[in-house]
Design a protein around this motif. Structure first.
Motif, PDB file in Angstrom:
ATOM      1  N   UNK A  58       0.806  -1.212   0.000  1.00  0.00           N
ATOM      2  CA  UNK A  58       0.000   0.000   0.000  1.00  0.00           C
ATOM      3  C   UNK A  58       0.842   1.266   0.000  1.00  0.00           C
ATOM      4  N   UNK A  59       2.147   1.127   0.043  1.00  0.00           N
ATOM      5  CA  UNK A  59       3.019   2.301   0.030  1.00  0.00           C
ATOM      6  C   UNK A  59       4.291   1.956  -0.725  1.00  0.00           C
ATOM      7  N   UNK A  60       5.081   2.975  -1.017  1.00  0.00           N
ATOM      8  CA  UNK A  60       6.344   2.759  -1.707  1.00  0.00           C
ATOM      9  C   UNK A  60       7.270   1.868  -0.884  1.00  0.00           C
ATOM     10  N   UNK A  61       7.254   2.054   0.433  1.00  0.00           N
ATOM     11  CA  UNK A  61       8.113   1.241   1.307  1.00  0.00           C
ATOM     12  C   UNK A  61       7.687  -0.223   1.263  1.00  0.00           C
ATOM     13  N   UNK A  62       6.358  -0.469   1.324  1.00  0.00           N
ATOM     14  CA  UNK A  62       5.866  -1.842   1.230  1.00  0.00           C
ATOM     15  C   UNK A  62       6.284  -2.472  -0.093  1.00  0.00           C
ATOM     16  N   UNK A  63       6.129  -1.710  -1.169  1.00  0.00           N
ATOM     17  CA  UNK A  63       6.467  -2.220  -2.489  1.00  0.00           C
ATOM     18  C   UNK A  63       7.948  -2.547  -2.592  1.00  0.00           C
ATOM     19  N   UNK A  64       8.795  -1.640  -2.116  1.00  0.00           N
ATOM     20  CA  UNK A  64      10.237  -1.869  -2.154  1.00  0.00           C
ATOM     21  C   UNK A  64      10.618  -3.104  -1.350  1.00  0.00           C
ATOM     22  N   UNK A  68      12.327  -6.318  -2.941  1.00  0.00           N
ATOM     23  CA  UNK A  68      13.625  -6.706  -2.380  1.00  0.00           C
ATOM     24  C   UNK A  68      13.613  -8.161  -1.939  1.00  0.00           C
ATOM     25  N   UNK A  69      12.513  -8.579  -1.313  1.00  0.00           N
ATOM     26  CA  UNK A  69      12.382  -9.973  -0.865  1.00  0.00           C
ATOM     27  C   UNK A  69      12.479 -10.929  -2.047  1.00  0.00           C
ATOM     28  N   UNK A  70      11.846 -10.576  -3.156  1.00  0.00           N
ATOM     29  CA  UNK A  70      11.874 -11.442  -4.332  1.00  0.00           C
ATOM     30  C   UNK A  70      13.228 -11.417  -5.022  1.00  0.00           C
ATOM     31  N   UNK A  71      13.891 -10.271  -5.028  1.00  0.00           N
ATOM     32  CA  UNK A  71      15.227 -10.194  -5.619  1.00  0.00           C
ATOM     33  C   UNK A  71      16.222 -11.043  -4.829  1.00  0.00           C
ATOM     34  N   UNK A 114       2.768  -8.113 -11.020  1.00  0.00           N
ATOM     35  CA  UNK A 114       1.499  -8.199 -10.305  1.00  0.00           C
ATOM     36  C   UNK A 114       1.475  -7.242  -9.113  1.00  0.00           C
ATOM     37  N   UNK A 115       2.613  -7.101  -8.424  1.00  0.00           N
ATOM     38  CA  UNK A 115       2.692  -6.157  -7.306  1.00  0.00           C
ATOM     39  C   UNK A 115       2.453  -4.733  -7.783  1.00  0.00           C
ATOM     40  N   UNK A 116       3.056  -4.378  -8.913  1.00  0.00           N
ATOM     41  CA  UNK A 116       2.893  -3.032  -9.457  1.00  0.00           C
ATOM     42  C   UNK A 116       1.445  -2.790  -9.876  1.00  0.00           C
ATOM     43  N   UNK A 117       0.830  -3.794 -10.481  1.00  0.00           N
ATOM     44  CA  UNK A 117      -0.580  -3.667 -10.880  1.00  0.00           C
ATOM     45  C   UNK A 117      -1.478  -3.510  -9.657  1.00  0.00           C
ATOM     46  N   UNK A 198      -9.153   6.614   6.775  1.00  0.00           N
ATOM     47  CA  UNK A 198      -8.237   5.990   5.833  1.00  0.00           C
ATOM     48  C   UNK A 198      -6.793   6.267   6.178  1.00  0.00           C
ATOM     49  N   UNK A 199      -5.896   5.762   5.313  1.00  0.00           N
ATOM     50  CA  UNK A 199      -4.458   5.965   5.481  1.00  0.00           C
ATOM     51  C   UNK A 199      -3.943   6.667   4.251  1.00  0.00           C
ATOM     52  N   UNK A 200      -2.957   7.529   4.456  1.00  0.00           N
ATOM     53  CA  UNK A 200      -2.338   8.190   3.323  1.00  0.00           C
ATOM     54  C   UNK A 200      -1.514   7.160   2.558  1.00  0.00           C
ATOM     55  N   UNK A 201      -1.774   7.058   1.267  1.00  0.00           N
ATOM     56  CA  UNK A 201      -1.012   6.121   0.457  1.00  0.00           C
ATOM     57  C   UNK A 201      -0.459   6.860  -0.730  1.00  0.00           C
ATOM     58  N   UNK A 202       0.751   6.507  -1.090  1.00  0.00           N
ATOM     59  CA  UNK A 202       1.341   7.136  -2.274  1.00  0.00           C
ATOM     60  C   UNK A 202       1.047   6.307  -3.479  1.00  0.00           C
TER      61      UNK A 202
END
Length: 202
Positions: A58-64, A68-71, A114-117, A198-202
């Motif tokens: 839900x955020x850039x940090x979560x996505x990174x 990173x986990x998959x890399x 899929x994560x990006x989508x 709600x939560x602020x999401x980027x």
């Protein structure tokens, strides 16, 4: 299936009624998810409401973190191939490890896409929700659009001007009207006023 919890920093916040309501909601969600899994219509609760899926970033940090986990999977597989080659193992063993590495790369590529989508879908849902809330607070459609771009995409005035193909002066006027109508002074407060739960999401 998953977990659900109620949390508060204040002791004795939740009474029996709140707990009973939470248990009812958990059962309803479990039934909906189970129904979706077996539905011949292929209906997916998370497809309609991606914000409910806690597994999606839900955020850039979560996505990174997820990427990173998959890399790391790729790095470990590549290291295995490297070690096999350094130890001069049989070529068929090295080929097997290399084939596994290639398979992991393909899997990770699909997972990252899929994560990006999913993140884009969640952001669009959030933007739509905020814009609907903005219209209910007497903002004009254009003001609602700009409020959403500020709260969700965190665009600057200049970025909004480029995105909407309008002048910077016009954007500033709209932002001033938004703040005035919402009774706030900071751009960062727009999302909280329109969606306090709600939560602020980027």
């Amino acid at each position: 299936m998953g977990q659900m919890s109620l949390q508060s920093l204040t002791p004795k916040t939740y009474d029996d009624t709140v707990v009973a309501a939470a248990e009812w909601l958990a059962a309803a969600l479990a039934n909906a998810i189970a129904r979706d899994a077996t539905s011949p219509l292929g209906h997916d609760l998370y497809a309609d409401h991606p914000e409910l899926d806690s597994a999606r970033p839900t955020s850039e940090i979560d996505l990174m973190s997820e990427v990173s986990h998959r890399m790391e999977r790729i790095r470990r597989a590549a290291r295995t191939v490297q070690i096999a080659a350094q130890e001069s193992r049989p070529s068929d063993e090295i080929a097997t490890e290399a084939a596994l590495l290639a398979e992991i790369c393909v899997e990770v590529q699909g997972e990252v896409v899929e994560l990006l989508r999913a993140k884009e879908a969640a952001a669009k849902a959030r933007l739509s929700h905020l814009q609907a809330a903005a219209l209910r607070t007497a903002l004009t459609p254009r003001e609602a659009e700009i409020a959403g771009l500020i709260a969700v995409d965190q665009l600057t005035n200049s970025e909004i001007a480029r995105h909407l193909h309008i002048s910077l002066k016009t954007v500033k006027t709209h932002v001033g009207n938004i703040l005035s109508k919402l009774g706030i002074t900071q751009r960062s407060e727009i999302g909280y006023v329109l969606d306090p739960d709600g939560e602020e999401r980027s």
